[in-house]
Design a protein around this motif. Structure first.
Motif, PDB file in Angstrom:
ATOM      1  N   ALA A  56       0.798  -1.233   0.000  1.00 39.32           N
ATOM      2  CA  ALA A  56       0.000   0.000   0.000  1.00 39.32           C
ATOM      3  C   ALA A  56       0.827   1.277   0.000  1.00 39.32           C
ATOM      4  O   ALA A  56       0.317   2.347  -0.346  1.00 39.32           O
ATOM      5  CB  ALA A  56      -0.935  -0.001   1.219  1.00 39.32           C
ATOM      6  N   THR A  57       2.084   1.198   0.388  1.00 39.87           N
ATOM      7  CA  THR A  57       2.945   2.374   0.429  1.00 39.87           C
ATOM      8  C   THR A  57       4.368   1.973   0.058  1.00 39.87           C
ATOM      9  O   THR A  57       4.723   0.791   0.134  1.00 39.87           O
ATOM     10  CB  THR A  57       2.994   3.016   1.836  1.00 39.87           C
ATOM     11  N   PRO A  58       5.201   2.937  -0.303  1.00 40.66           N
ATOM     12  CA  PRO A  58       6.617   2.610  -0.453  1.00 40.66           C
ATOM     13  C   PRO A  58       7.189   2.155   0.883  1.00 40.66           C
ATOM     14  O   PRO A  58       6.739   2.590   1.954  1.00 40.66           O
ATOM     15  CB  PRO A  58       7.240   3.954  -0.880  1.00 40.66           C
ATOM     16  N   LEU A  59       8.172   1.280   0.830  1.00 40.14           N
ATOM     17  CA  LEU A  59       8.899   0.839   2.025  1.00 40.14           C
ATOM     18  C   LEU A  59       7.962   0.299   3.103  1.00 40.14           C
ATOM     19  O   LEU A  59       8.245   0.390   4.298  1.00 40.14           O
ATOM     20  CB  LEU A  59       9.730   2.006   2.590  1.00 40.14           C
ATOM     21  N   HIS A  60       6.859  -0.277   2.649  1.00 40.90           N
ATOM     22  CA  HIS A  60       5.808  -0.693   3.574  1.00 40.90           C
ATOM     23  C   HIS A  60       6.327  -1.684   4.604  1.00 40.90           C
ATOM     24  O   HIS A  60       6.034  -1.576   5.794  1.00 40.90           O
ATOM     25  CB  HIS A  60       4.656  -1.304   2.775  1.00 40.90           C
ATOM     26  N   ALA A  61       7.108  -2.667   4.154  1.00 38.95           N
ATOM     27  CA  ALA A  61       7.579  -3.706   5.066  1.00 38.95           C
ATOM     28  C   ALA A  61       8.695  -3.215   5.974  1.00 38.95           C
ATOM     29  O   ALA A  61       8.936  -3.788   7.041  1.00 38.95           O
ATOM     30  CB  ALA A  61       8.058  -4.918   4.267  1.00 38.95           C
ATOM     31  N   VAL A  62       9.376  -2.149   5.566  1.00 39.66           N
ATOM     32  CA  VAL A  62      10.518  -1.648   6.338  1.00 39.66           C
ATOM     33  C   VAL A  62      10.092  -0.580   7.334  1.00 39.66           C
ATOM     34  O   VAL A  62      10.471  -0.608   8.508  1.00 39.66           O
ATOM     35  CB  VAL A  62      11.590  -1.068   5.390  1.00 39.66           C
TER      36      VAL A  62
END
Length: 424
Positions: free
Chosen positions: A184-190
């Protein structure tokens, strides 16, 4: 016991391997040091490949760890352009691609990682790029120059650090940019959605188009060249070049075929090492992207794919090879530059591992520090256009002590005073 007749082999001629070789000599090791790399270039640093060098602001020679003459001066034997293809731990030998057989007394695996590949039709077309090696950056830099000149389109698969940094570079050249990202967003997992949205806004302001919640299914070409890319929701995006920025996989083939203990991919993958960077074989060590190290301070096993880990881990591994007491427990750290935003991130806050993101400063002006907390304890911190704060942020992380959230959020309260208070 280390003596002058011993041979230490380092497989992997990147930053970690080069710094390990340098440290062996600095610590007084007079035996044979062999550094093996499958690239023809001398050891170099990777951050410029998606930053200054890619932008055309840094010269090619600036990326190298040492001047080429240094290796001969330090009596480091270089085998460049030669992959290590087999490790025999019983015989203590490494075989190179040309058949050369080398014997070691101690071995360091610094084989790094490689870009994950798109498993879709069209990846063999001219104009499909990855970014991991200097040769990749050379090709991508030429492509961005051409795209900017011709009003061409770059499509980027993946909104991680590499994807975003290349997007910023491409816009700097004047290329049109679309980023396709399944989350859903950039760098979501980080970084999680809270901070990830800030990068959506930053790049959108600079003309980048995002297509969230989708994956590439096909790259379409004409006359062998990229022309468009399709996603699993039925959309087709114009593209004259495609960058696959969907993560990296640790290069564990030597370790796997030789029977060294590995970590499951769902837990990050890599070669399992202890706090001294020693593998399941006491004469074999591993460092950098490929090593999944037990972190004494954080109480977990981590595989860190960042510059600082190679810079600091290489020397730590060298000292461990020499028999010194080593406990490698640096707080994970990385940095990024995108447009007029510079940031540094310290710590480790995996998805689901924190219960609050607390912001100190002015998000609108993009001058702030974000903290990831669990039960009031700081797990990680990211300073954005705020400088000289990494040391107190890392001290808060190492302390593992609950912090006063109101004072942590107040820019008028020096971070150093919070560290002192929590340590009292």
């Amino acid at each position: 016991m280390v003596d002058a007749n011993q041979t230490f082999i380092i497989v992997g001629a990147g930053l970690a391997g080069a710094k390990a070789a340098e440290t062996l000599r600095a610590e007084g090791f007079t035996g044979r040091v062999i550094l093996i790399g499958d690239e023809r270039d001398h050891p170099y640093e990777r951050p410029p490949l998606s930053k200054g060098y890619l932008l055309g602001k840094e010269e090619r020679d600036s990326v190298f760890v040492h001047k080429p003459a240094w290796y001969a001066q330090a009596d480091i034997e270089l085998h460049l352009g030669q992959p290590a293809v087999h490790l025999d731990r019983e015989a203590k030998t490494v075989r190179l691609g040309d058949g050369t057989l080398l014997h070691y007394d101690k071995l360091l695996l610094a084989t790094g990682s490689e870009p994950r590949r798109l498993d879709i039709p069209g990846t063999g077309l001219a104009g499909v790029h990855h970014l991991r090696r200097l040769a990749h950056a050379d090709l991508l830099r030429k492509a961005l120059t051409s795209l900017g000149r011709d009003n061409g389109h770059l499509l980027i698969a993946g909104a991680g650090w590499i994807g975003l940094e290349v997007a910023a570079a491409a816009r700097g050249y004047g290329a049109e940019v679309t980023v396709v990202e399944p989350l859903a967003t950039p760098l979501h997992a980080v970084l999680g959605p809270e901070v990830g949205r800030l990068f959506t806004d930053l790049h959108t302001e600079h003309g980048v188009r995002f297509h969230f919640g989708a994956r590439l299914t096909e790259i379409v070409g004409q006359d062998g060249m990229v022309m468009a890319a399709r996603t699993d929701d039925g959309e087709e995006h114009p593209a004259h070049a495609v960058l696959a920025a969907i993560g990296a996989a640790p290069r564990t083939a030597l370790a796997e075929t030789s029977g060294l203990a590995l970590v499951d991919r769902e837990h990050g993958g890599g070669i399992a090492v202890d706090a001294s960077l020693r593998t399941s074989d006491p004469e074999v060590f591993a460092v950098g992207d490929v090593a999944a190290a037990h972190h004494p301070a954080l109480g977990t096993r981590l595989r860190v794919e960042h510059w600082a880990n190679a810079l600091n881990g290489g020397p730590a591994a060298a000292r461990a090879m020499l028999g010194q007491e080593v406990s490698y427990e640096r707080v994970p750290y990385f940095f990024s530059d995108q447009y007029d935003v510079g940031l540094e991130y310290s710590g480790y806050a995996p998805a689901g591992g924190y219960d609050q993101v607390l912001v100190r400063g002015d998000v609108g002006k993009r001058e702030f520090i974000a903290f990831w907390l669990s039960d009031g304890r700081v797990l990680a911190g990211m300073n954005v256009n705020v400088w000289d704060v990494v040391e107190p942020i890392q001290a808060l992380i190492r302390s593992k002590a609950p912090v006063d959230r109101d004072r942590l959020a107040d820019p008028s309260v020096p971070l150093e005073s919070l560290v002192a208070a929590e340590g009292a």
